[in-house]
Design an enzyme around this catalytic site. Sequence first.
Site, mmCIF file in Angstrom:
data_model
loop_
_atom_site.group_PDB
_atom_site.id
_atom_site.type_symbol
_atom_site.label_atom_id
_atom_site.label_comp_id
_atom_site.label_asym_id
_atom_site.label_seq_id
_atom_site.Cartn_x
_atom_site.Cartn_y
_atom_site.Cartn_z
ATOM 1 N N ARG A 142 31.550 50.424 35.342
ATOM 2 C CA ARG A 142 30.117 50.171 35.186
ATOM 3 C C ARG A 142 29.383 51.381 34.633
ATOM 4 O O ARG A 142 28.497 51.248 33.781
ATOM 5 C CB ARG A 142 29.497 49.727 36.519
ATOM 6 C CG ARG A 142 29.924 48.326 36.929
ATOM 7 C CD ARG A 142 29.401 47.955 38.299
ATOM 8 N NE ARG A 142 29.967 48.865 39.285
ATOM 9 C CZ ARG A 142 29.343 49.284 40.373
ATOM 10 N NH1 ARG A 142 28.129 48.880 40.662
ATOM 11 N NH2 ARG A 142 29.945 50.107 41.215
ATOM 12 N N ASN A 156 30.061 44.313 39.267
ATOM 13 C CA ASN A 156 31.336 43.970 39.888
ATOM 14 C C ASN A 156 31.234 42.583 40.510
ATOM 15 O O ASN A 156 30.184 42.209 41.040
ATOM 16 C CB ASN A 156 31.698 44.965 40.987
ATOM 17 C CG ASN A 156 32.123 46.309 40.446
ATOM 18 O OD1 ASN A 156 32.450 46.454 39.278
ATOM 19 N ND2 ASN A 156 32.117 47.304 41.307
#
Length: 89
Positions: free
Chosen positions: A19, A37
């Site tokens: 990320r 996620n």
Amino acid sequence: MTVRKHILFFGRVQGVGFRYHATYKARLLGLTGWVRNLPDGSVELEAQGDPERIDDLILYLHRQRFIRIDEMREEKTGLLEEKDFRERW
């Protein structure tokens, strides 16, 4: 031409800075969208911008040392009004 892609990434994609790297590079490339996620261990990403820049983002993620992308599922979606790229929780 601007497009928006919804992409699911499978492999070693959580706990490896995915990320962070996605957000960092997408902002540098001038893309908008988000990354998060998922409970099954995959990562979901939506990116909007020039298709070549979205491809650059994906290639960049493939090249990261600790990230291992085994599979991707990608589809085009409708454009949205956004100002930046961010992490979603």
